[in-house]
Design an enzyme around this catalytic site. Structure first.
Site, PDB file in Angstrom:
ATOM      1  CE  LYS A  80      -3.874   1.972   2.626  1.00  0.00           C
ATOM      2  NZ  LYS A  80      -4.942   1.901   3.684  1.00  0.00           N
ATOM      3  CB  SER A 150      -8.055   3.488   2.774  1.00  0.00           C
ATOM      4  OG  SER A 150      -7.209   3.058   3.762  1.00  0.00           O
ATOM      5  CB  SER A 174      -8.357   0.817   5.477  1.00  0.00           C
ATOM      6  OG  SER A 174      -9.049   2.104   5.828  1.00  0.00           O
TER       7      SER A 174
END
Length: 464
Positions: A80, A150, A174
């Site tokens: 990420k 996210s 997330s």
């Protein structure tokens, strides 16, 4: 089966037995990225040269008879785009970070590199992890649906075969929300178990780092490489070393599974509820004993989550919000500005509520080993959809709906695993969440793995 379709465990065995080389595996994943990335937009940066260099190094070590580094040696992974790797951009999917390059490795990146992982790229996040949809990225099962957030880029990359596994972060759901919406496994470990040094923060007292994988076994393998105390993260815990391997097959005899009688099945899509209840029934068939539980302090869950997250995020962004406010996306800027209006009293009340809620959850968990519930109350909505209507129960924002069932594990810090348990009428994935005692990852993984072994085989998402 193409190499990019292999799970971590299967790829590790293929590399170990020399049925496939790390270079061949990485090349297959990079070719898959080229194929699907124009449609899915899961990556902010593809680091093909670095990945091939790491794969060649792994291949040379294996050919030279060097001691194996473990099951992640030569395995391609995504990170990420909040996770620092020295020399790579860490943009947090934001114009605020244009031109930024990390000077040092985050702890988790260094741990994975030491395990021999080949990083194929950085994956999109909802800007600075402050959202539940990741609007840049399309769902791996349907291009007109949200990826979830996210950690949407990480979830989509794994679901589509563009990474064998990936890391994400989880502040209110997330990791688990996009994993559930894309039909893969996501694990939010116990707070403090995985170090966060070198990872861009959203809200420091709620942030977690964890793996997104295609199987529960893979999640266990990756978690084992991430755990370790790091004093550079003040929340890092020197937890006892335990085995996270998911052995034991499908026998869950003696496992006590808590089934919530409130909150977790309120305002939930009927198809999601039916799939999750069937999955809970399957756990019982495997030998688990179902126990009714009452979730404590439910009227305060979302207020506590937002009361902690919003001011902490605004404090982190205080300088850039003043100096370059126009570089933030509108939805994130509104939240950051709202956080500056919250009082110290509001924040302290949220802290007190969390203390009481954590204690109440620990008492509840004395009676059970895991709690089983839906991960999210509905599947992936259409891109651009902002609200959900629950009949007589009223209208709810998509963000509130997606965070509602995942937030308790962030507030209390308990481990939470999502596993795929079916699909809705439109073919979109449904996830079941398994939550356990603090540092009870081994038990949560055991339950998820047993369910997984008892179910039907799953392939990659079609990547639309």
């Amino acid at each position: 089966m193409q190499p990019y379709e292999l799970s971590v465990a299967d790829a590790a065995e293929a590399v170990r037995s020399r049925r496939i080389s790390p270079v061949g595996l990485v090349d297959s994943v990079l070719e898959r990225i080229e194929e699907v990335e124009p449609r899915l937009r899961a990556f902010t940066t593809v680091t093909a040269d670095q990945a091939r260099k790491a794969a060649r190094k792994a291949e040379a070590e294996i050919a030279g008879g060097a001691p194996p580094r473990g099951p992640l040696h030569g395995i391609p992974a995504g990170l990420k785009d909040l996770i620092d790797v020295a020399g790579m951009a860490t943009t947090a999917s934001s114009r605020v970070r244009t031109g930024h390059r990390a000077q040092t490795d985050s702890t988790v990146a260094a741990q994975l590199a030491a395990a021999g992982v080949a990083f194929v790229g950085k994956t999109h996040t909802h800007e600075f992890a402050y959202g539940l949809t990741t609007p840049q990225t399309s769902n791996a099962w349907s291009l007109d649906r949200v990826a979830g957030g996210s950690s949407g880029g990480s979830a989509v990359a794994v679901a589509a075969g563009a990474a064998t596994f990936a890391l994400g972060t989880d502040t209110g759901g997330s990791i688990r929300v996009p994993a559930a919406l894309n039909g893969i496994v996501g694990l939010k470990p116990t707070y403090g178990l995985v170090p966060r040094y070198g990872v861009t923060s959203l809200a420091w007292s709620l942030d977690h780092v964890g793996p997104l994988t295609r199987t529960v076994e893979d999640a266990a393998l990756v978690l084992a490489a991430l755990v370790g105390h790091d004093p550079r993260d003040p929340a890092s815990v020197a937890a006892p070393v335990v085995g996270y391997r998911t052995g034991g097959g499908t026998d869950l005899t003696g496992l006590r599974v808590g089934v919530p009688g409130n909150y977790y099945f309120d305002r939930v899509d009927p198809g999601v509820e039916a799939s999750v209840r069937r999955a809970i029934g399957r756990l019982e068939e495997l030998g688990a004993r179902l126990v009714d539980v009452e979730i404590p302090m439910t009227p305060y869950i979302q207020a506590t989550q937002w009361g902690l997250m919003v001011p902490e995020a605004s404090a982190y962004h205080e300088r850039t919000l003043r100096s370059v406010p126009d570089l933030y996306a509108a939805d994130v800027r509104v939240l950051l500005e709202a956080g500056e209006l919250m009082t110290a009293g509001d924040y302290l009340r949220a802290q007190r509520a969390r203390t009481l809620m954590r204690q109440a959850w620990l008492e509840m968990l004395e009676a059970v080993d895991v709690i089983a519930a839906p991960t999210v109350p509905l599947t992936a909505v259409k891109a651009g959809q902002s609200t959900v209507t629950w009949g007589d129960a009223g209208v709810e924002s998509v963000s509130d709906a997606y965070v509602r069932l995942s937030a308790p594990a962030n507030i209390t810090g308990v481990p939470s695993l999502t596993v795929p348990v079916g699909r809705d009428a439109a073919g979109m994935p449904i996830g079941m969440q398994l939550m356990g005692k603090p540092f009870g990852e081994a038990t949560v993984l055991r339950a998820g793995h047993a369910y997984e072994l008892s179910g039907t085989a799953r392939g990659l998402a079609p990547a639309a």
